[in-house]
Design a protein around this motif. Structure first.
Motif, PDB file in Angstrom:
ATOM      1  N   LYS A   1       4.639  23.657   6.291  1.00 22.42           N
ATOM      2  CA  LYS A   1       4.179  22.271   6.352  1.00 22.42           C
ATOM      3  C   LYS A   1       5.357  21.334   6.084  1.00 22.42           C
ATOM      4  N   PRO A   2       5.453  20.260   6.860  1.00 20.98           N
ATOM      5  CA  PRO A   2       6.561  19.326   6.611  1.00 20.98           C
ATOM      6  C   PRO A   2       6.399  18.643   5.264  1.00 20.98           C
ATOM      7  N   LYS A   3       7.516  18.456   4.598  1.00 22.79           N
ATOM      8  CA  LYS A   3       7.479  17.809   3.288  1.00 22.79           C
ATOM      9  C   LYS A   3       7.276  16.312   3.463  1.00 22.79           C
ATOM     10  N   THR A   4       6.498  15.691   2.597  1.00 22.57           N
ATOM     11  CA  THR A   4       6.232  14.247   2.655  1.00 22.57           C
ATOM     12  C   THR A   4       6.507  13.618   1.299  1.00 22.57           C
ATOM     13  N   ARG A   5       6.586  12.267   1.347  1.00 21.69           N
ATOM     14  CA  ARG A   5       6.752  11.517   0.096  1.00 21.69           C
ATOM     15  C   ARG A   5       5.916  10.247   0.189  1.00 21.69           C
TER      16      ARG A   5
ATOM     17  N   VAL B   1       0.849  -1.196   0.000  1.00 21.47           N
ATOM     18  CA  VAL B   1       0.000   0.000   0.000  1.00 21.47           C
ATOM     19  C   VAL B   1       0.880   1.239   0.000  1.00 21.47           C
ATOM     20  N   GLU B   2       0.343   2.313  -0.611  1.00 19.55           N
ATOM     21  CA  GLU B   2       1.082   3.577  -0.625  1.00 19.55           C
ATOM     22  C   GLU B   2       0.747   4.380   0.612  1.00 19.55           C
ATOM     23  N   VAL B   3       1.767   4.830   1.303  1.00 21.14           N
ATOM     24  CA  VAL B   3       1.566   5.669   2.480  1.00 21.14           C
ATOM     25  C   VAL B   3       2.475   6.872   2.376  1.00 21.14           C
ATOM     26  N   GLU B   4       2.047   7.961   3.002  1.00 21.58           N
ATOM     27  CA  GLU B   4       2.868   9.171   3.022  1.00 21.58           C
ATOM     28  C   GLU B   4       3.684   9.196   4.297  1.00 21.58           C
ATOM     29  N   GLU B   5       4.966   9.510   4.136  1.00 19.52           N
ATOM     30  CA  GLU B   5       5.812   9.631   5.317  1.00 19.52           C
ATOM     31  C   GLU B   5       6.633  10.902   5.196  1.00 19.52           C
ATOM     32  N   PRO B   6       6.874  11.593   6.307  1.00 18.37           N
ATOM     33  CA  PRO B   6       7.612  12.866   6.245  1.00 18.37           C
ATOM     34  C   PRO B   6       9.061  12.646   5.795  1.00 18.37           C
ATOM     35  N   ILE B   7       9.549  13.656   5.045  1.00 18.30           N
ATOM     36  CA  ILE B   7      10.956  13.618   4.630  1.00 18.30           C
ATOM     37  C   ILE B   7      11.776  14.309   5.704  1.00 18.30           C
ATOM     38  N   PRO B   8      12.738  13.627   6.269  1.00 18.26           N
ATOM     39  CA  PRO B   8      13.544  14.264   7.323  1.00 18.26           C
ATOM     40  C   PRO B   8      14.294  15.470   6.789  1.00 18.26           C
ATOM     41  N   GLU B   9      14.285  16.595   7.570  1.00 24.01           N
ATOM     42  CA  GLU B   9      14.977  17.825   7.148  1.00 24.01           C
ATOM     43  C   GLU B   9      16.485  17.637   7.241  1.00 24.01           C
ATOM     44  N   VAL B  10      17.175  18.199   6.271  1.00 28.61           N
ATOM     45  CA  VAL B  10      18.640  18.166   6.271  1.00 28.61           C
ATOM     46  C   VAL B  10      19.128  19.459   6.901  1.00 28.61           C
ATOM     47  N   LYS B  11      19.812  19.385   7.998  1.00 26.71           N
ATOM     48  CA  LYS B  11      20.276  20.574   8.713  1.00 26.71           C
ATOM     49  C   LYS B  11      21.749  20.819   8.402  1.00 26.71           C
ATOM     50  N   GLU B  12      22.057  22.102   8.139  1.00 23.03           N
ATOM     51  CA  GLU B  12      23.447  22.487   7.905  1.00 23.03           C
ATOM     52  C   GLU B  12      23.905  23.351   9.063  1.00 23.03           C
TER      53      GLU B  12
END
Length: 718
Positions: free
Chosen positions: A529-533, A502-513
């Motif tokens: 809004k947090p980005k998801t994929r 099944v397709e589910v949406e999960e947040p993309i972890p932020e890349v911190k510099e």
């Protein structure tokens, strides 16, 4: 509830129990710390343990030994042929299982090895229950590490027939290691180098070597090797063969033609072997061995070592195998612990010490280490006792593979997979994935049959997976099967289920510099809004029924065998109770006959005496003629008849005794009352004397005070 560990040995069995904040090895009805592993059958009842040993020579063809070595075997197995050399009862095939044919209660009967083990475990259960004064249910039972799936299932079935709840079927060597490690408080922790110990167990019939790593709160078996036909009985057989030839030449008797004579020689050489472990030579004398001939001989330790030279040449083989499997060298080991009765043989100790190039350790009880480890294991698994946590990581003895039919829709599909490799951790669980549109079967078997003992069938079980169908798009169902090698060392496919992608949406972890990162927020203070994929994941959708076909007995068969065992148990109990009543009647006849002219003499008339003596004589005649095989009720009835005749006399005697007791008690009470009265009178006299003395003392004190005053006045005037 009780906590019991059982070391089921080929020759004898030890029982460990957890109590008094420790482990005790309990004694049986003859005060022995080990019980012979024998089951015998007689004209009235079974003989189990010590009773079977007592009857063994006179009941050879109906006595079965080597019980655990028959478990899960077939009659045509070459190793069963070897066992027949040590078992006097004839072995037979019973529905594909090996069993024994015996004469029981006057009839020929056949019992499988599983039933025989169950009978013996019932005896061990009762021994433990009698000592603990508690019913025994939860137990841990030991078995050799080389036992296969079918042998282990036979042990579980036997325990169930004996009405025991088997919490764990533990390997002998693992039980030894647990007993060693759980009491240690100085084991390394964390990343420190583990303590490595080799445990060498040479018992009555086999030889194992295990290398175990210890850390605080856990043990891990790294390698185990064995020799299934190296033990005390092999030494005994070499000696029996030697003396058999000597007796034939010197005394013209052939013990191979007389089973009872051979058994007597076997018992004698076992004692001789133990003497030679501590002495340079030992005598052997047997009176009236056969044909009314006495035999005698002397053997030196050097001669014994020469006789068993082929055996001694095999001593180091398991040691080398264990080191090779563990990828270690002798110097990597921290200790070599020796266990088992055969490790007392000097030649064996010398060979092992020479192989490792270091002294051997004997800190464990050589005979009871396995039973203690089993009891510790039972305590950790039982809710009754609080034991410090100690994890056990055992290893897989033989590689196990699954095979299945190829799916018609997947022409290039593999049809076999080795799931549990030799040396892998046990217990462990593996998830198998299949793509199917219809129900299918898979089989479990040992991947390398040549590694198995004897001619063991490599087949373990067949598992049928139902409830599978194609989905709406005629696509495969993704089937998951949970295969588990449990803590008994037994394989099962415990459950099945199917999943869907099944397709589910999960947040993309932020890349911190760096420590902080500025982000554009077009909506002012509003949070972005947090980005998801979207990702595909498998979700469990339903269960798949799995039916198993293994060497375990089915429930109806187990229930029937359990009921049969209960019936035989009650018959044994009735026979034992009947024998007790018979002995009680016999003892009462002799006791009353002596007492009628002694302590009862003054309480019976001559007529009563004659009547009682006549009744005793008639009952005694009946007891030794018609009453030899009477029922329990008949013995009770005869006892009641005697008591009816002797009752008035015994009653008068008891009344007189009671009167005398009452008189003595009254005299004692009066004496005690008199003593108390005298003590009270003495106390009062002392108090009155004390009171009378007080006025005189006051007058004396006053006179002394007046004299002091006058004296003071005179001095002042001066």
């Amino acid at each position: 509830m009780s906590v019991v560990g059982i070391d089921l040995g080929s020759q004898s069995t030890k029982i460990g129990v957890a109590r008094n904040k420790g482990i005790d090895i309990i004694t049986n009805e003859t005060s022995n710390r080990q019980t012979p592993s024998l089951v015998g059958f007689g004209p009235k009842s079974r003989y189990l343990g010590e009773n079977a040993k007592t009857q063994e020579i006179s009941n050879l063809k109906n006595t079965v030994s080597s019980l655990k070595r028959l478990a899960g075997r077939k009659l045509d197995d070459p190793e069963v042929t070897i066992e027949q050399e040590y078992i006097s009862a004839p072995l037979v095939d019973i529905n594909g299982q090996v069993g024994a044919e015996v004469t029981y209660r006057g009839e020929k009967q056949r019992y499988t090895a599983t039933q025989l083990i169950a009978m013996y475990l019932g005896k061990i259960r009762d021994t433990a229950s009698k000592e603990l004064k508690l019913p025994v249910s939860d137990v841990v039972l030991s078995c050799p590490p080389w036992f296969t799936d079918s042998q282990r299932r036979a042990m579980l079935d036997a325990a169930q027939i004996a009405n025991l709840k088997l919490l764990r079927l533990i390997n002998d060597n693992t039980a030894i290691a647990l007993g060693y490690g759980i009491t240690k408080t100085d084991l390394p922790e964390g990343e420190a180098k583990p303590r490595r110990v080799a445990f060498i167990d040479i018992g009555y019939s086999d030889y194992t070597c295990s290398i175990v790593e210890f850390r605080k709160g856990e043990l891990a078996v790294k390698a185990t090797s064995w020799d299934r036909h190296f033990g005390g009985r092999n030494f005994d057989k070499a000696l029996v063969d030697h003396f058999g030839k000597e007796f034939k030449e010197k005394f013209k008797v052939d013990i191979n033609t007389n089973g009872k004579a051979k058994l007597r020689v076997m018992a004698a050489v076992e004692k001789l072997k133990k003497i030679l472990s501590a002495n340079s030579s030992a005598p052997l004398n047997i009176e009236s061995l056969m044909d009314d001939k006495d035999v005698r001989a002397v053997l030196k330790r050097e001669e014994l070592e020469e006789l068993v030279k082929p055996l001694l040449e095999r001593v180091t083989v398991p040691l080398e195998q264990a080191l090779a499997e563990a990828k270690l060298k002798p110097e990597d080991l921290d200790a070599i612990e020796m266990v088992g009765g055969c490790t007392r043989v000097p030649a064996i100790k010398d060979a092992i010490a020479k192989f490792y190039g270091r002294p051997l350790s004997f800190t464990l009880n050589q005979d009871e280490a396995i039973a203690r480890g089993c009891a510790f294991s039972c305590a950790t698994l039982s809710p009754v006792f609080r034991v410090r946590d100690f994890s056990i990581h055992d290893i897989v003895s033989y590689p196990i593979e699954f095979t299945w039919e190829q799916s018609p829709e997947i022409p290039d599909e593999d049809t076999s997979l080795t799931v549990f490799n030799k040396g892998g951790i046990m217990p462990s669980t593996k998830i198998l994935t299949f793509y199917r549109k219809q129900a299918f079967d898979l089989e479990a078997r040992y991947a390398k049959p040549e590694m198995l003992p004897g001619k063991t069938n490599p087949w373990i079980g067949r598992f049928s997976v139902k409830g599978i169908k194609a989905d709406a798009q005629d696509d495969f169902m993704i089937c998951k099967l949970k295969a588990r090698l449990n803590l008994h060392g037994i394989l099962n496919v415990e459950s099945g289920y199917y999943v869907e992608d099944v397709e589910v949406e999960e947040p993309i972890p932020e890349v911190k510099e760096g420590d902080k990162m500025e982000t554009d927020q077009p909506n002012g203070d509003a949070e972005a809004k947090p980005k998801t994929r979207k990702v595909k994941k498998q979700q469990r959708k339903g269960e798949l029924p799995v039916s198993a076909g293994t060497s375990s007995l089915d429930e109806p068969t187990l229930s029937g065998l359990s009921e049969q065992e209960n019936q035989m148990y009650m018959e044994d109990k009735l026979v034992a109770d009947t024998e007790d009543k018979k002995n009680e009647l016999e003892a009462y006849i002799y006791e009353l006959r002596g007492a009628i002219d002694d302590k009862y003499s003054d309480f019976a008339s001559e007529e009563e005496k004659e009547k009682i003596k006549d009744k005793l004589e008639k009952t005694e005649d009946w007891l030794y003629e018609d009453g030899e095989d009477a029922t329990k009720a008949q013995y009770i009835a005869k006892m009641d008849e005697i008591r009816f005749v002797a009752g008035p006399v015994v009653g008068r005697y008891n009344e007189k005794q009671e009167e005398e007791r009452q008189a003595r008690r009254q005299a004692e009470e009066e004496a005690a009352a008199k003593k108390r009265a005298e003590a009270e009178a003495k106390r009062k006299a002392e108090e009155e004397a004390k009171k009378a003395a007080e006025p005189a003392k006051k007058s004396e004190d006053s006179e002394m005070k007046d004299a002091d005053t006058v004296k003071g006045e005179v001095e002042e005037a001066k």
